[in-house]
Design an enzyme around this catalytic site. Sequence first.
Site, PDB file in Angstrom:
ATOM      1  N   ASP A   1     -10.014   3.165   1.309  1.00 31.29           N
ATOM      2  CA  ASP A   1     -10.225   2.673   2.681  1.00 31.29           C
ATOM      3  C   ASP A   1     -10.892   3.754   3.531  1.00 31.29           C
ATOM      4  O   ASP A   1     -11.772   3.467   4.341  1.00 31.29           O
ATOM      5  CB  ASP A   1      -8.885   2.289   3.329  1.00 31.29           C
ATOM      6  CG  ASP A   1      -8.387   0.932   2.875  1.00 31.29           C
ATOM      7  OD1 ASP A   1      -9.216   0.063   2.518  1.00 31.29           O
ATOM      8  OD2 ASP A   1      -7.153   0.721   2.879  1.00 31.29           O
TER       9      ASP A   1
ATOM     10  N   LYS B   1       0.798  -1.227   0.000  1.00 30.93           N
ATOM     11  CA  LYS B   1       0.000   0.000   0.000  1.00 30.93           C
ATOM     12  C   LYS B   1       0.842   1.294   0.000  1.00 30.93           C
ATOM     13  O   LYS B   1       0.445   2.282  -0.606  1.00 30.93           O
ATOM     14  CB  LYS B   1      -0.968   0.014   1.185  1.00 30.93           C
ATOM     15  CG  LYS B   1      -2.137  -0.949   1.014  1.00 30.93           C
ATOM     16  CD  LYS B   1      -3.124  -0.785   2.151  1.00 30.93           C
ATOM     17  CE  LYS B   1      -4.334  -1.674   1.936  1.00 30.93           C
ATOM     18  NZ  LYS B   1      -5.390  -1.448   2.926  1.00 30.93           N
TER      19      LYS B   1
HETATM   20  N1  LIG Z   1     -12.099  -3.952   7.863  1.00 37.30           N
HETATM   21  C1  LIG Z   1     -11.260  -3.577   6.925  1.00 37.30           C
HETATM   22  O1  LIG Z   1     -11.649  -3.207   5.821  1.00 37.30           O
HETATM   23  C2  LIG Z   1      -9.777  -3.561   7.188  1.00 37.30           C
HETATM   24  C3  LIG Z   1      -8.925  -2.801   6.365  1.00 37.30           C
HETATM   25  C4  LIG Z   1      -7.552  -2.806   6.628  1.00 37.30           C
HETATM   26  C5  LIG Z   1      -7.051  -3.555   7.694  1.00 37.30           C
HETATM   27  N2  LIG Z   1      -7.908  -4.280   8.461  1.00 37.30           N
HETATM   28  C6  LIG Z   1      -7.388  -5.036   9.624  1.00 37.30           C
HETATM   29  O2  LIG Z   1      -6.790  -4.082  10.510  1.00 37.30           O
HETATM   30  C7  LIG Z   1      -5.681  -4.655  11.202  1.00 37.30           C
HETATM   31  C8  LIG Z   1      -4.457  -3.742  11.103  1.00 37.30           C
HETATM   32  O3  LIG Z   1      -4.066  -3.571   9.757  1.00 37.30           O
HETATM   33  P1  LIG Z   1      -2.945  -2.488   9.361  1.00 37.30           P
HETATM   34  O4  LIG Z   1      -2.807  -2.562   7.893  1.00 37.30           O
HETATM   35  O5  LIG Z   1      -3.231  -1.166  10.002  1.00 37.30           O
HETATM   36  O6  LIG Z   1      -1.639  -3.113  10.072  1.00 37.30           O
HETATM   37  P2  LIG Z   1      -0.287  -2.375  10.470  1.00 37.30           P
HETATM   38  O7  LIG Z   1      -0.050  -1.186   9.617  1.00 37.30           O
HETATM   39  O8  LIG Z   1       0.737  -3.439  10.549  1.00 37.30           O
HETATM   40  O9  LIG Z   1      -0.561  -1.829  11.992  1.00 37.30           O
HETATM   41  C9  LIG Z   1      -0.764  -2.722  13.037  1.00 37.30           C
HETATM   42  C10 LIG Z   1      -1.185  -1.965  14.306  1.00 37.30           C
HETATM   43  O10 LIG Z   1      -1.531  -2.943  15.291  1.00 37.30           O
HETATM   44  C11 LIG Z   1      -0.753  -2.763  16.452  1.00 37.30           C
HETATM   45  N3  LIG Z   1      -0.512  -4.071  17.052  1.00 37.30           N
HETATM   46  C12 LIG Z   1      -0.121  -5.213  16.429  1.00 37.30           C
HETATM   47  N4  LIG Z   1      -0.036  -6.222  17.308  1.00 37.30           N
HETATM   48  C13 LIG Z   1      -0.391  -5.707  18.522  1.00 37.30           C
HETATM   49  C14 LIG Z   1      -0.492  -6.255  19.827  1.00 37.30           C
HETATM   50  N5  LIG Z   1      -0.217  -7.565  20.078  1.00 37.30           N
HETATM   51  N6  LIG Z   1      -0.893  -5.449  20.844  1.00 37.30           N
HETATM   52  C15 LIG Z   1      -1.175  -4.157  20.613  1.00 37.30           C
HETATM   53  N7  LIG Z   1      -1.091  -3.566  19.397  1.00 37.30           N
HETATM   54  C16 LIG Z   1      -0.699  -4.340  18.363  1.00 37.30           C
HETATM   55  C17 LIG Z   1       0.505  -2.067  15.980  1.00 37.30           C
HETATM   56  O11 LIG Z   1       1.083  -1.396  17.056  1.00 37.30           O
HETATM   57  P3  LIG Z   1       2.650  -0.946  17.033  1.00 37.30           P
HETATM   58  O12 LIG Z   1       2.707   0.348  16.269  1.00 37.30           O
HETATM   59  O13 LIG Z   1       2.990  -0.793  18.457  1.00 37.30           O
HETATM   60  O14 LIG Z   1       3.402  -2.071  16.353  1.00 37.30           O
HETATM   61  C18 LIG Z   1      -0.096  -1.105  14.932  1.00 37.30           C
HETATM   62  O15 LIG Z   1      -0.691   0.012  15.543  1.00 37.30           O
HETATM   63  C19 LIG Z   1      -5.494  -6.052  10.594  1.00 37.30           C
HETATM   64  O16 LIG Z   1      -6.141  -6.966  11.453  1.00 37.30           O
HETATM   65  C20 LIG Z   1      -6.239  -5.985   9.270  1.00 37.30           C
HETATM   66  O17 LIG Z   1      -6.756  -7.244   8.874  1.00 37.30           O
HETATM   67  C21 LIG Z   1      -9.254  -4.304   8.248  1.00 37.30           C
END
Ligand SMILES: NC(=O)c1ccc[n+]([C@@H]2O[C@H](COP(=O)([O-])OP(=O)(O)OC[C@H]3O[C@@H](n4cnc5c(N)ncnc54)[C@H](OP(=O)(O)O)[C@@H]3O)[C@@H](O)[C@H]2O)c1
Length: 287
Positions: free
Chosen positions: A115, A71
């Site tokens: 998004d 992305k």
């Molecule tokens: N519904 C939808 O349309 C949609 C769209 C996009 C994504 N999603 C979902 O959203 C989630 C995040 O996606 P993303 O693209 O934003 O990922 P990302 O950029 O990798 O960000 C992950 C986030 O989660 C936090 N995190 C990860 N593991 C954690 C833990 N064990 N405890 C606390 N915080 C934790 C990270 O914190 P740190 O900064 O501290 O590492 C960061 O803030 C995924 O589950 C994805 O499937 C859903």
Amino acid sequence: MGNLYGVIGHPVKHSLSPAMFEAAFWEYDMDDEYQKFEIAPEQLGAFLDGIRGNDEELARIYGLSVTIPHKEAIMQHVDALDAHTKAIGAVNTIVKDDGSERKDGRVLLKGANTDWIGAKRAIEEVMDVEGKDVVVLGAGGAAAAIVYACVQMKARVTILNRTLDRAEAMAERFSGEDAPVVKAGLLTDLMNCRANLLVHTTSVGMGADAERSLVPVEFFKRGMVVFDIVYTPLETRLVREAKRHECRIIPGYKMLLYQGERQFELWFRKKPRTEKMEEALLTHLQS
Ligand SMILES: NC(=O)c1ccc[n+]([C@@H]2O[C@H](COP(=O)([O-])OP(=O)(O)OC[C@H]3O[C@@H](n4cnc5c(N)ncnc54)[C@H](OP(=O)(O)O)[C@@H]3O)[C@@H](O)[C@H]2O)c1
């Protein structure tokens, strides 16, 4: 033979986008196809050049959904970005302009972010956040689109993250001159925050973490709106507990659905039958 559309990611095998778009194409009796493309980061540039015309099969591609990990990286490979996409700093949609309607005839790949539109629409269906308190848990890519959407809707946003630096950097990025200041903190600050809307955007609640929730049940109040963007499982522990405390729920799959609806509009300049896309998504999520 119709045109080709698809989703690129690494890994991409679990993507629900094909189910959603096949349902939309079927409703319009279109002969276009939608496929998954497993593309490693080092293949990204060559793949996009293929779409521009360097490869006969890939040149059939007229639009792409973009998922993890491309992305952000894909931004440097496209020819144009709109202002919203530049502000969010991530592209989840590619639209090919084959040049046939322009004088120079050059093929252009345009990057867009849908998004934030998906999140905005999912929230607007349930509440008006203007002037309301929104707490966003997480500061990753999905959070950026959601914080941007909430700032556009003039909400008062607080971002709480495990890593404080990331929350602070995001808050600074989205605190504009015309918008309220976005605040930042640690996840452990949650009990000191007020929220009309709580949005959870981390991966906690899915996979190996399926039985975890970052939200103490004492935080929930009757009537609070809770939006967990994790949609596998369809009902996370966070959602179950929020329901038990009489919170109103925005299902996470709605963001996926509405970002897809907007992608369809960008590719075909018409609206899809969104309810058919929703049916297909739910069938897959419930199976
Ligand atoms: N519904 C939808 O349309 C949609 C769209 C996009 C994504 N999603 C979902 O959203 C989630 C995040 O996606 P993303 O693209 O934003 O990922 P990302 O950029 O990798 O960000 C992950 C986030 O989660 C936090 N995190 C990860 N593991 C954690 C833990 N064990 N405890 C606390 N915080 C934790 C990270 O914190 P740190 O900064 O501290 O590492 C960061 O803030 C995924 O589950 C994805 O499937 C859903």
